[in-house]
Each structure stands twice: as C-alpha cells, then as structure tokens.
Design a protein around this motif. Structure first.
Motif, PDB file in Angstrom:
ATOM      1  N   UNK A 182       0.847  -1.189   0.000  1.00 47.07           N
ATOM      2  CA  UNK A 182       0.000   0.000   0.000  1.00 47.07           C
ATOM      3  C   UNK A 182       0.886   1.243   0.000  1.00 47.07           C
ATOM      4  N   UNK A 183       0.765   2.045  -1.043  1.00 48.92           N
ATOM      5  CA  UNK A 183       1.536   3.272  -1.132  1.00 48.92           C
ATOM      6  C   UNK A 183       0.967   4.111  -2.263  1.00 48.92           C
ATOM      7  N   UNK A 184       0.878   5.408  -2.035  1.00 48.10           N
ATOM      8  CA  UNK A 184       0.401   6.286  -3.098  1.00 48.10           C
ATOM      9  C   UNK A 184       1.297   6.139  -4.333  1.00 48.10           C
ATOM     10  N   UNK A 185       2.595   6.070  -4.097  1.00 45.73           N
ATOM     11  CA  UNK A 185       3.559   5.898  -5.169  1.00 45.73           C
ATOM     12  C   UNK A 185       4.878   5.441  -4.573  1.00 45.73           C
ATOM     13  N   UNK A 186       5.534   4.514  -5.259  1.00 46.67           N
ATOM     14  CA  UNK A 186       6.834   4.032  -4.810  1.00 46.67           C
ATOM     15  C   UNK A 186       7.850   4.200  -5.935  1.00 46.67           C
ATOM     16  N   UNK A 187       9.019   4.692  -5.565  1.00 44.79           N
ATOM     17  CA  UNK A 187      10.105   4.870  -6.518  1.00 44.79           C
ATOM     18  C   UNK A 187      11.276   4.004  -6.076  1.00 44.79           C
ATOM     19  N   UNK A 188      11.779   3.206  -6.995  1.00 47.82           N
ATOM     20  CA  UNK A 188      12.974   2.408  -6.741  1.00 47.82           C
ATOM     21  C   UNK A 188      14.123   3.049  -7.513  1.00 47.82           C
ATOM     22  N   UNK A 189      15.111   3.577  -6.780  1.00 44.30           N
ATOM     23  CA  UNK A 189      16.266   4.229  -7.396  1.00 44.30           C
ATOM     24  C   UNK A 189      17.472   3.305  -7.332  1.00 44.30           C
ATOM     25  N   UNK A 190      18.126   3.117  -8.475  1.00 46.40           N
ATOM     26  CA  UNK A 190      19.292   2.248  -8.560  1.00 46.40           C
ATOM     27  C   UNK A 190      20.538   3.124  -8.530  1.00 46.40           C
ATOM     28  N   UNK A 191      21.273   3.033  -7.431  1.00 45.27           N
ATOM     29  CA  UNK A 191      22.437   3.896  -7.254  1.00 45.27           C
ATOM     30  C   UNK A 191      23.530   3.592  -8.277  1.00 45.27           C
ATOM     31  N   UNK A 192      24.172   4.626  -8.748  1.00 47.59           N
ATOM     32  CA  UNK A 192      25.229   4.511  -9.747  1.00 47.59           C
ATOM     33  C   UNK A 192      26.347   3.591  -9.242  1.00 47.59           C
ATOM     34  N   UNK A 193      26.789   2.689 -10.097  1.00 49.62           N
ATOM     35  CA  UNK A 193      27.897   1.810  -9.766  1.00 49.62           C
ATOM     36  C   UNK A 193      27.533   0.626  -8.897  1.00 49.62           C
ATOM     37  N   UNK A 194      26.231   0.432  -8.602  1.00 39.60           N
ATOM     38  CA  UNK A 194      25.835  -0.683  -7.732  1.00 39.60           C
ATOM     39  C   UNK A 194      25.128  -1.768  -8.523  1.00 39.60           C
ATOM     40  N   UNK A 195      25.217  -2.982  -8.004  1.00 38.68           N
ATOM     41  CA  UNK A 195      24.463  -4.103  -8.546  1.00 38.68           C
ATOM     42  C   UNK A 195      23.527  -4.589  -7.451  1.00 38.68           C
ATOM     43  N   UNK A 196      22.259  -4.725  -7.775  1.00 33.28           N
ATOM     44  CA  UNK A 196      21.240  -5.090  -6.807  1.00 33.28           C
ATOM     45  C   UNK A 196      20.496  -6.323  -7.310  1.00 33.28           C
ATOM     46  N   UNK A 197      20.302  -7.298  -6.421  1.00 34.21           N
ATOM     47  CA  UNK A 197      19.754  -8.588  -6.824  1.00 34.21           C
ATOM     48  C   UNK A 197      18.521  -8.918  -5.992  1.00 34.21           C
ATOM     49  N   UNK A 198      17.445  -9.306  -6.675  1.00 35.07           N
ATOM     50  CA  UNK A 198      16.221  -9.781  -6.023  1.00 35.07           C
ATOM     51  C   UNK A 198      15.904 -11.170  -6.561  1.00 35.07           C
TER      52      UNK A 198
END
Length: 701
Positions: free
Chosen positions: A151-167
């Motif tokens: 539940x959220x009016x809006x969600x932003x996922x920001x990918x930081x420069x130079x990082x690798x993120x795994x889900x």
C-alpha cells in the motif's frame, strides 16, 4: 540481333518521370495527388493515431513528474541488511519483525547489504511517496516477493550509480489465505511504481513474474535484467519507458500491460532505451495501444522463426489452435501466441531499430498498425506485419526476411518508406480479420473496404505465392514496386478481385504465366505484359527501349520467370518500343532493376506499338489477353473474363477431369474432406495445386 545501348538514368518515381519526359503528367499531377491524399486520409481515419506524431501521442498519454527521474537524496533513513536481519537509522517509520522489514511512512529509504531470507514490505498510512534507494543489495525470499509494495500512493525504486542489486524469490509463495494470489512477482507493487537511476537491478522470478505493478509502471533509467518463469515486466494500466537498458528472459511474455476494462489504459509507451527480450510467448504485448517512438529492440519469441515455414494449417498443428475471432490481446491462450510486437487496438512505430525473430507474427494488432519511421527487420513463422483492420506505412524501413505472408490486413496504405518482403506465400495480402489469409479463416468486411493503396515509397516483394494479392482492389498513384513473383502456375505476381487502377509510379512484376494478371484497362498509365514461350532463367535480363534507343527499363528478375508486366509513365500510347532479352549491363542493380547502366549483347525479341492501356505481347508481337493455362492472361477489365473473377486454373483439362477436380474442391470447402485429402485426390487426377495455396475454387483468394 545484338544490341548495345547507353541508357539515361531510370527515374523510379512518378514525379521524377514526369519531369524527365513531360507527357501530359502536368495535367494529371493534381488529380493523382488528390487521390493519394484521400487514400492516406482514409488510412489515417482507420488508425487511432491518425496523422499525429507518435512521440506527441505518448506525451498526451504519459505524464512524468520530477520525482520520476533520479535526483540526489537527503534526509534519508538508512536500512542495513545483515544476512539474517536488519537495522535502521533515521526518522522513517520502519518496523522489523521476524523476516519482514515494513516501511510504514513516506520518505527516502537507503537500503544496502544482504538479506538471506526475508522481505521488504511498503505499507504506508500516509499519501506521500516512498523512495527506495537500492545501494548494493541482495535480497532473497523463500516465501514471497523480496520487495512487496502492499500500500503506497507511489513508490520509486532508485538504482544507485555503480551498484548491482539482486532480487530473487522461491518457486512457491506462502499466502495468509488460500484465496490470495498477490504478490506474484519478485518486485511487486499494488500501486504506481517508478524505477530510475543508473545502477543495475537483477531480478530472478522463480515463482511467476519478474517485476509487476497493478497500476502504472514507469522506467526512466537503470540497467534491468529479468529472468522469470512467466512474464518479465508488467504494468497493468501503463508500462512507460523513457530510457534505460532492459534484458528479459521470460517463460511467458516479455513485457505487457493487462488492463482490458478501461480503453484509456492498458497502454505500453516507449520513448527510448535498449531492449533484449527472449520470450516463450509474446515479446511486447499491449492490452490496448503499443506506442514506440524510439529505442533499440532485439526480440526473439517462441524459439524464433522456424527454419522451414509450412502452411498455416500445419503451422498451427505444431503450436496450438489459433483464435479466429479475437477482440482482446489476451483472448488467445498464452501458449498460442508468440508474436514479436502485439496490441489489441493499435501498434504504432515512429522510430527505433528492431530485430524481430518470432515464431508467430512479428508485428500484430487486432485492429490497426501505423508505421511512420524506424528500421524494422523481421523473420517470422507467420505474418511479418498483420492487422485485422488496417495498416498505414508512412515512412521508415521495413525488411521482412522470412515470413508466411509478408504484410496482411483488410486495408493497407503505403504512403512512404522502404519495404522489402520475402514470403513463402503471399507477399502483401488484402484479406481482413484475424489471420484472414488462412484457408480455414473467414474473410471479414466488405470487398469495397478491401484495398491495397500505394501512394509512394519503395516496395520489393519476393513471394512464392501471390506477390500483391487483394480480395478487393489495388490502387497505385506513386512510388516504385518490384514484384519477384511465384515460379509455380497456381499463383501470380498480381492477384485481385475487382480492379487495379494505376495513375502514377513504376510497377514491375515478373513470375509464372498460369495466373498472371495485369493492371486494369481503366488505368491512366499504360502497361505491357510479355509472356515468353518458355521459362526464362533467373537473372536473364529483360531490356526495353523506345524508338530512339533510350532505355525505358532494364530488369533482371532474381527467380525463374515466364511473364514480365510493366506499368510505367514512360510507356506512351502510339509509341513504338523494342524488347530485348539476355545480354549484360555494367550498371548497378537494386532488386534486379538497373539504373544509369550500359546495356549490351541482348537479343531482340519483339518490336511493338502501344495502342491500349494494356498491351499483351509474346515473341510474335502484340496479341490478345490469354486465359490461364495458355501462357498468360489479363486482369479484370481485360476483356477475357468477368470483372472480379479469377482465371480458370483448370481450363486446359478435359471436361470430365475438370468436373471431378471442381467436385473435390467443393467437398473441401464444405468440410467433408480435409485439405490434405483434397490435395491427394487432385494429385491422383494429375492436377497439381501448390501447397502454399491449397485447393481453392477458381473464384477464391
């Protein structure tokens, strides 16, 4: 007689030809232009895009706010993942309980570290925006979505420069209630979701989908890699991408929108980015409109186009039964559809680069398709471009390297652009309805609406079936069309029911003689149809010049041929021309048509004078139109058969055999025998019908 001649530069558009030869073009230019404009206007009226630029249409449908784009963050709450748990520092509302880290208030949350088995849940009580800054995270969940926006009016996922993120998630989810089916993606949002930044996000969807939003999903940056059991990227109401890099390997669809309840939603709008998609089903599928202004796309679906393309009947046996009356992009079962680009209402391409390799149609719409720019290359096991209602091409470059049928719709208008088509059946087909070319499909719409209109551009068709085929009419006012038609007698370079009126442009069509047709006698431009006594080898030059030795046309068909049909503004009534065969040319050829060349060494075949709008020729000189089976015939209006009928392909059979053959085809049409059984019975009679067409009645398309 051997011939050597120095030609002038061949003019390949009506406007250039008029300037060069000045033969009453000035009197016709305005009427031709009016006709052309009317055809394009009608095509635009059938398109939901009309004459608008696709980028401007996207701007009206998609609104980006400043927060959709990456910005530096401050006053953030820091969440540190530490394997089996997490800690946080800041003023944000964070609740950590067992394996769940729940964000309860809006704000900026910077997340880093590794979570071996857990979940981040966004479940806010206020109306603000939640921004999740992924700063080098690895999250695995054995029971649900690694990131779940509940539940959220809006969600932003920001990918930081130079990082690798795994889900990554597990193969099975655990729900509180047995009736629940959400979340169902490794990154799942029930509300609006935006992804931005310049870092990398790797998503492994082992349960179902990769990234999904139940509302709008926007991507304005980042590198995203998705490997999912089912669909890769889903925006229910809207999937909008402005830039970024997306790589998807999906067991279902690559990218899709799914809202089929609101005509203003279910849109996919792409303005840029790089896309590499390999999907078992559709590459990109929009429930309503698919709008592409720019981008670089490499898409492979259903394992790619088959090495050998068989008839649609057999093609379906290897890939399930196709729907024959589809009104929704999702009405086909997913296992039936492996299209490259697909939309229920409108597919529109204004720019970009496309490499499509699809088992099913490369570009498909249940309604209309508009192409105004871009570079599209497609190999497919079915149609290259198919729309149930209408197709408008007004720019761009289209290269269909492999297809069953190249371009198919009820109405097709070509106003500009370059089109190259290779087809195992018909090159450009006016049919209508869902895959209207198939023998088991019903044609929809009236014949009056079935029209192929060519008003400009450059078209090359290489077809084993009919080159240009219309279950209605064909009209041409400008442009250049080259048809390398069939080598079998059961198909023709041109095939139409009603009329083919031509008032401008250049048309050259070579192919077999059995079903050969010309443009209609009502055409404002003159045409010739040359029928040779036997088959000419591929590459054998066909050279035509006027009484002064000026080259009208030099053409080397790239397949064996017995007929060549030309309709050109340079063919004047009461003028005398000479036709040569063979020889060589030092000029440069494009799809067999030479320009600015030095022709020599040919053998004179026939000299003739044009007295009518269509002049039929053989090696003896001017002759009358001949019926099928006698070495060439004229089209409707040619005086040899009623307007709107096909030639009798059995005219050379004795009456008893002909009656048996017609009865076999009648049984096949009634459904009492299959196409294969009809084929076998015809072969027993010694009647050969090409499998690409199948046994049809003489008046069928």
């Amino acid at each position: 007689m051997m011939k050597k001649t120095k030609s002038k530069l061949i003019k390949v558009t009506a406007s250039l030809m008029c300037t060069a030869v000045l033969f009453a073009c000035s009197n016709e230019t305005e009427s031709v232009k009016t006709s052309s404009d009317a055809s394009v206007a009608k095509a635009e009226s059938l398109s939901t895009i009309g004459n608008q630029e696709i980028a401007s249409v996207i701007n009206k449908k998609v609104t980006y706010s400043d927060e959709d784009f990456y910005s530096e963050w401050e006053n953030a709450t820091s969440i540190q993942l530490n394997g089996n748990g997490a800690s946080y520092d800041g003023d944000g509302g964070v609740l950590i309980k067992e394996k769940a880290i729940t964000i309860k208030t809006s704000g900026v949350y910077v997340i880093s570290g590794k979570l071996d088995d857990g979940q981040i849940i966004v479940d806010t009580e206020d109306k603000g925006t939640v921004r999740l800054v992924l700063d080098g995270v690895e999250i695995h969940s054995s029971f649900s979505s690694p990131i779940y926006v509940k539940n959220s009016e809006k969600t932003i996922v920001s990918l930081e420069k130079g990082t690798e993120n795994v889900l990554s998630d597990a193969e099975n989810y655990v729900y509180e209630n047995s009736e629940d089916d959400e979340p169902d993606a490794a990154l799942f949002s029930k509300d609006n979701l935006t992804i931005n930044g310049s870092g990398k996000l790797i998503v492994k969807g082992s349960y179902n989908n990769g990234i999904a939003s139940k509302d709008e999903l926007k991507i304005t940056g980042g590198t995203i890699e998705i490997d999912s059991i089912d669909d890769g990227l889903i925006g229910r109401d809207l999937l909008a991408i402005q830039e970024g890099g997306v790589t998807i390997r999906a067991g279902g669809d690559g990218m899709k929108s799914t809202n089929d309840e609101d005509a203003s939603k279910g849109v996919i709008a792409i303005e840029g980015g790089t896309f590499e998609i390999e999907a078992a089903n559709d590459g990109i599928q929009a429930e309503t409109s698919l709008l592409i202004a720019d981008g670089d796309f490499t898409i492979k679906t259903g394992g790619g186009s088959p090495e050998t393309i068989v008839s649609k009947e057999n093609n379906r046996q290897g890939f399930g039964e196709m729907s024959t009356s589809s009104t929704s992009a999702s009405s086909e079962t997913e296992s039936d559809s492996a299209k490259g680009l697909k939309a229920a209402v409108e597919a529109a391409i204004g720019g970009g680069s496309f490499a499509l390799d699809s088992y099913d149609d490369a570009v498909h719409s249940n309604n209309s398709i508009t192409i105004t720019g871009g570079n599209l290359m497609a190999a497919t096991g079915d149609d290259g471009i198919h729309a149930d209602t209408a197709i408008l091409v007004n720019g761009g470059s289209i290269d269909i390297t492999k297809s069953y049928e190249g371009i198919e719709s009820q109405a097709i208008t070509i106003a500009d652009g370059e089109i190259l088509v290779h087809a195992s059946d018909d090159g450009i087909n006016i049919g209508g309805g869902n895959d209207g070319s198939g023998m088991d499909m019903q044609q929809t719409g009236s014949a009056e609406n079935n029209l192929l209109s060519i008003n400009g551009g450059y078209v090359y068709v290489n077809a084993e079936g009919d080159g240009l085929d219309s279950n209605g009419s064909i009209s041409m006012t400008d442009g250049t069309v080259i048809v390398s038609g069939p080598t079998n007698a059961g198909n023709g370079s041109l095939d139409y029911d009603q009329s083919f009126e031509m008032s401008g442009g250049l048309l050259v069509a070579a192919g077999s003689a059995g079903m050969a047709m010309t443009t209609s006698e009502e055409s404002k431009q003159n045409a010739i149809m040359m029928t040779y006594p036997g088959t000419q080898s591929a590459g054998t030059i066909f050279h035509l010049e006027d009484s002064k030795g000026n080259t009208i046309l030099t053409f080397a068909p790239d397949k064996d041929y017995q007929t060549v049909m030309i309709n050109s503004p340079e063919l004047e009534k009461d003028a005398t021309y000479t036709l040569y065969s063979g020889g060589t040319s030092t000029g440069k050829a494009s799809d067999g048509l030479y320009a600015d060349e030095d022709y020599q060494g040919g053998t004179k075949v026939v000299e003739f004078t044009i007295s009518d709008s269509v002049t039929w020729l053989d090696e003896t000189g001017v002759t009358e139109a001949k019926s099928s089976g006698q070495g060439g015939m004229g089209g409707p209006g040619g005086g040899q058969r009623p307007e709107g009928t096909r030639p009798d392909m059995f005219s050379d059979l004795d009456e008893e055999t002909k009656e048996k053959a017609e009865r076999i085809m009648e049984q096949q049409r009634e459904g009492s025998i299959t196409m294969e059984e009809a084929q076998e019975q015809l072969e027993e009679l010694g009647v050969e019908i090409p499998m690409g067409r199948g046994p049809q009645a003489p008046d069928e398309q």
